[in-house]
Design a protein around this motif. Structure first.
Motif, PDB file in Angstrom:
ATOM      1  N   LEU A 137      -5.082   7.051 -10.689  1.00  0.00           N
ATOM      2  CA  LEU A 137      -4.206   7.902  -9.896  1.00  0.00           C
ATOM      3  C   LEU A 137      -4.836   9.276  -9.645  1.00  0.00           C
ATOM      4  O   LEU A 137      -4.131  10.269  -9.524  1.00  0.00           O
ATOM      5  N   THR A 138      -6.139   9.327  -9.580  1.00  0.00           N
ATOM      6  CA  THR A 138      -6.813  10.623  -9.469  1.00  0.00           C
ATOM      7  C   THR A 138      -6.467  11.350  -8.176  1.00  0.00           C
ATOM      8  O   THR A 138      -6.608  12.577  -8.098  1.00  0.00           O
ATOM      9  N   ARG A 139      -6.013  10.634  -7.157  1.00  0.00           N
ATOM     10  CA  ARG A 139      -5.775  11.284  -5.863  1.00  0.00           C
ATOM     11  C   ARG A 139      -4.455  12.049  -5.804  1.00  0.00           C
ATOM     12  O   ARG A 139      -4.212  12.766  -4.834  1.00  0.00           O
ATOM     13  N   ILE A 140      -3.568  11.907  -6.800  1.00  0.00           N
ATOM     14  CA  ILE A 140      -2.270  12.573  -6.689  1.00  0.00           C
ATOM     15  C   ILE A 140      -2.370  14.074  -6.976  1.00  0.00           C
ATOM     16  O   ILE A 140      -1.423  14.810  -6.723  1.00  0.00           O
ATOM     17  N   ILE A 141      -3.516  14.518  -7.502  1.00  0.00           N
ATOM     18  CA  ILE A 141      -3.722  15.946  -7.742  1.00  0.00           C
ATOM     19  C   ILE A 141      -5.006  16.386  -7.057  1.00  0.00           C
ATOM     20  O   ILE A 141      -6.057  15.752  -7.202  1.00  0.00           O
ATOM     21  N   VAL A 142      -4.904  17.456  -6.275  1.00  0.00           N
ATOM     22  CA  VAL A 142      -6.064  18.036  -5.605  1.00  0.00           C
ATOM     23  C   VAL A 142      -6.547  19.228  -6.424  1.00  0.00           C
ATOM     24  O   VAL A 142      -5.763  20.133  -6.735  1.00  0.00           O
ATOM     25  N   LYS A 143      -7.819  19.216  -6.780  1.00  0.00           N
ATOM     26  CA  LYS A 143      -8.389  20.297  -7.581  1.00  0.00           C
ATOM     27  C   LYS A 143      -9.313  21.145  -6.736  1.00  0.00           C
ATOM     28  O   LYS A 143     -10.124  20.627  -5.964  1.00  0.00           O
ATOM     29  N   GLN A 144      -9.167  22.435  -6.870  1.00  0.00           N
ATOM     30  CA  GLN A 144     -10.107  23.381  -6.312  1.00  0.00           C
ATOM     31  C   GLN A 144     -10.654  24.212  -7.470  1.00  0.00           C
ATOM     32  O   GLN A 144     -10.193  24.076  -8.602  1.00  0.00           O
ATOM     33  N   ARG A 145     -11.600  25.048  -7.175  1.00  0.00           N
ATOM     34  CA  ARG A 145     -12.180  25.864  -8.251  1.00  0.00           C
ATOM     35  C   ARG A 145     -11.110  26.807  -8.806  1.00  0.00           C
ATOM     36  O   ARG A 145     -10.630  27.709  -8.113  1.00  0.00           O
ATOM     37  N   LYS A 161       0.824  -1.200   0.000  1.00  0.00           N
ATOM     38  CA  LYS A 161       0.000   0.000   0.000  1.00  0.00           C
ATOM     39  C   LYS A 161       0.864   1.258   0.000  1.00  0.00           C
ATOM     40  O   LYS A 161       0.502   2.275  -0.579  1.00  0.00           O
ATOM     41  N   ASN A 162       2.005   1.185   0.681  1.00  0.00           N
ATOM     42  CA  ASN A 162       2.877   2.349   0.798  1.00  0.00           C
ATOM     43  C   ASN A 162       3.776   2.550  -0.420  1.00  0.00           C
ATOM     44  O   ASN A 162       4.510   3.527  -0.492  1.00  0.00           O
ATOM     45  N   ARG A 163       3.745   1.589  -1.334  1.00  0.00           N
ATOM     46  CA  ARG A 163       4.560   1.708  -2.540  1.00  0.00           C
ATOM     47  C   ARG A 163       4.014   2.834  -3.417  1.00  0.00           C
ATOM     48  O   ARG A 163       2.813   2.900  -3.684  1.00  0.00           O
ATOM     49  N   LYS A 164       4.896   3.694  -3.843  1.00  0.00           N
ATOM     50  CA  LYS A 164       4.479   4.821  -4.667  1.00  0.00           C
ATOM     51  C   LYS A 164       4.627   4.444  -6.141  1.00  0.00           C
ATOM     52  O   LYS A 164       5.723   4.145  -6.606  1.00  0.00           O
ATOM     53  N   ARG A 165       3.520   4.476  -6.865  1.00  0.00           N
ATOM     54  CA  ARG A 165       3.516   4.050  -8.258  1.00  0.00           C
ATOM     55  C   ARG A 165       4.086   5.113  -9.184  1.00  0.00           C
ATOM     56  O   ARG A 165       4.481   4.821 -10.301  1.00  0.00           O
ATOM     57  N   VAL A 166       4.106   6.364  -8.706  1.00  0.00           N
ATOM     58  CA  VAL A 166       4.475   7.489  -9.562  1.00  0.00           C
ATOM     59  C   VAL A 166       5.884   7.963  -9.215  1.00  0.00           C
ATOM     60  O   VAL A 166       6.204   8.193  -8.055  1.00  0.00           O
ATOM     61  N   PHE A 167       6.715   8.112 -10.251  1.00  0.00           N
ATOM     62  CA  PHE A 167       8.038   8.713 -10.067  1.00  0.00           C
ATOM     63  C   PHE A 167       8.165   9.912 -11.003  1.00  0.00           C
ATOM     64  O   PHE A 167       7.946   9.810 -12.210  1.00  0.00           O
ATOM     65  N   ALA A 168       8.491  11.049 -10.416  1.00  0.00           N
ATOM     66  CA  ALA A 168       8.702  12.276 -11.198  1.00  0.00           C
ATOM     67  C   ALA A 168      10.191  12.567 -11.266  1.00  0.00           C
ATOM     68  O   ALA A 168      10.847  12.753 -10.237  1.00  0.00           O
ATOM     69  N   GLN A 169      10.705  12.582 -12.472  1.00  0.00           N
ATOM     70  CA  GLN A 169      12.122  12.905 -12.703  1.00  0.00           C
ATOM     71  C   GLN A 169      12.228  14.381 -13.069  1.00  0.00           C
ATOM     72  O   GLN A 169      11.681  14.825 -14.084  1.00  0.00           O
ATOM     73  N   THR A 170      12.905  15.144 -12.227  1.00  0.00           N
ATOM     74  CA  THR A 170      13.068  16.572 -12.494  1.00  0.00           C
ATOM     75  C   THR A 170      14.510  16.950 -12.806  1.00  0.00           C
ATOM     76  O   THR A 170      14.749  17.966 -13.452  1.00  0.00           O
ATOM     77  N   ASP A 183      10.319  14.121 -16.661  1.00  0.00           N
ATOM     78  CA  ASP A 183       9.488  13.034 -17.171  1.00  0.00           C
ATOM     79  C   ASP A 183       8.707  12.443 -16.013  1.00  0.00           C
ATOM     80  O   ASP A 183       9.088  12.598 -14.841  1.00  0.00           O
ATOM     81  N   LEU A 184       7.601  11.810 -16.338  1.00  0.00           N
ATOM     82  CA  LEU A 184       6.718  11.220 -15.349  1.00  0.00           C
ATOM     83  C   LEU A 184       6.538   9.747 -15.666  1.00  0.00           C
ATOM     84  O   LEU A 184       6.234   9.384 -16.811  1.00  0.00           O
ATOM     85  N   PHE A 185       6.742   8.904 -14.654  1.00  0.00           N
ATOM     86  CA  PHE A 185       6.653   7.459 -14.837  1.00  0.00           C
ATOM     87  C   PHE A 185       5.609   6.890 -13.882  1.00  0.00           C
ATOM     88  O   PHE A 185       5.509   7.307 -12.729  1.00  0.00           O
ATOM     89  N   VAL A 186       4.837   5.931 -14.378  1.00  0.00           N
ATOM     90  CA  VAL A 186       3.894   5.195 -13.550  1.00  0.00           C
ATOM     91  C   VAL A 186       4.182   3.713 -13.723  1.00  0.00           C
ATOM     92  O   VAL A 186       4.232   3.215 -14.860  1.00  0.00           O
ATOM     93  N   ASP A 187       4.423   3.049 -12.611  1.00  0.00           N
ATOM     94  CA  ASP A 187       4.790   1.628 -12.633  1.00  0.00           C
ATOM     95  C   ASP A 187       5.987   1.390 -13.554  1.00  0.00           C
ATOM     96  O   ASP A 187       6.051   0.378 -14.272  1.00  0.00           O
TER      97      ASP A 187
END
Length: 269
Positions: free
Chosen positions: A205-213, A122-131, A136-140
């Protein structure tokens, strides 16, 4: 750990509740006799384990399990039922277990201790962001393909802003600066936001971004990122900063300069 159990037979539901209370006393238990009520709660409460009857009114247990998988890909589904014929459908959902009633406390406890997805999964992070270098953005382990290249740039900008809400105006100013018609850019941004939403929904992966108005933000704790790890751990980070940061994007220069200053201070320390 949160356990959801759904069974329209009240006696069976009470039996399951008693077993969980005895064998998993630290777990938070959510018990329902209605699949729709259970699903409504699951939309706002993360579920680790779901113990489900297969035959339920309104929405059967296999369908409910599919919805739970959409919400939480690493949820453990355990089916506890009198009906053998749903075994194949349950396995297509990669269920953790399939037990036949009557309820056996030892058998259920065994399933609870031999889960398909262990707690550390559960604690494994599927998303890796290379800056560092090019963004680049990697999933799994695989690069994410967006419909528009600008969508990827929005993700880069949100990561650059490290969890701060970024307004639509700030996104437009960063991506296009003073180039073009503001109304057209606002319309284009709507398409980009939709592309982002569709892509994250497809990847669950909808939870990795929080949207407000009118604004968005990345949720830093839900992703692995070389920048975040380096800023937190400095010389102890497993990532090395070699002087390059999000090379594709001119708006990243202020952050690039900040990282350089931190790097120089580390060398002098």
């Amino acid at each position: 750990m949160t356990i959801l159990t759904v069974d329209d037979n009240r006696e069976d539901l009470e039996a399951i509740k008693q077993i969980i209370a005895q064998r998993q006393p630290d777990a938070e238990l959510l018990a329902f006799d209605s699949a729709l009520e259970a699903l409504a709660v699951a939309r706002t409460t993360e579920i680790d384990i779901a113990i489900l009857e297969t035959v339920l009114p309104e929405l059967n247990g296999v369908e409910l399990g599919g919805y739970l998988k959409d919400l939480y890909p690493s949820v453990n589904l355990i089916y506890l039922t009198k009906h053998r014929e749903f075994g194949y459908e349950a396995m297509t959902l990669h269920a953790s277990g399939y037990l036949l009633k009557p309820v056996c406390a030892d058998a259920l406890e065994r399933e609870l201790t031999e889960l398909r997805y262990a707690p550390e999964w559960k604690n494994r992070k599927r998303v890796f962001a290379q800056t560092f270098g090019n963004f680049d953005l990697f999933v799994d382990g695989k690069p994410v393909a967006f419909k528009y290249t600008r969508t990827k740039e929005i993700v880069a900008l949100l990561i650059n802003n490290r969890g701060a809400q970024t307004t639509n105006g700030e996104i437009i100013a960063s991506l296009w600066e003073d180039d073009g018609d503001p109304e057209k850019k606002s319309s284009y941004l709507s398409n980009l936001r939709q592309d982002l939403q569709n892509t994250l929904a497809r990847l669950k992966l909808t939870r990795i971004i929080v949207k407000q108005r009118g604004s968005m933000a990345i949720v830093p704790e839900l992703i692995e990122c070389d920048l975040y790890d380096w800023l937190e751990k400095k010389k102890d980070s497993k990532y090395q900063y070699l002087g390059d940061f999000m090379n594709q994007y001119s708006w990243a220069e202020p952050m690039h300069a900040e990282i350089d200053e931190i790097s120089y201070a580390m060398e002098d320390a």
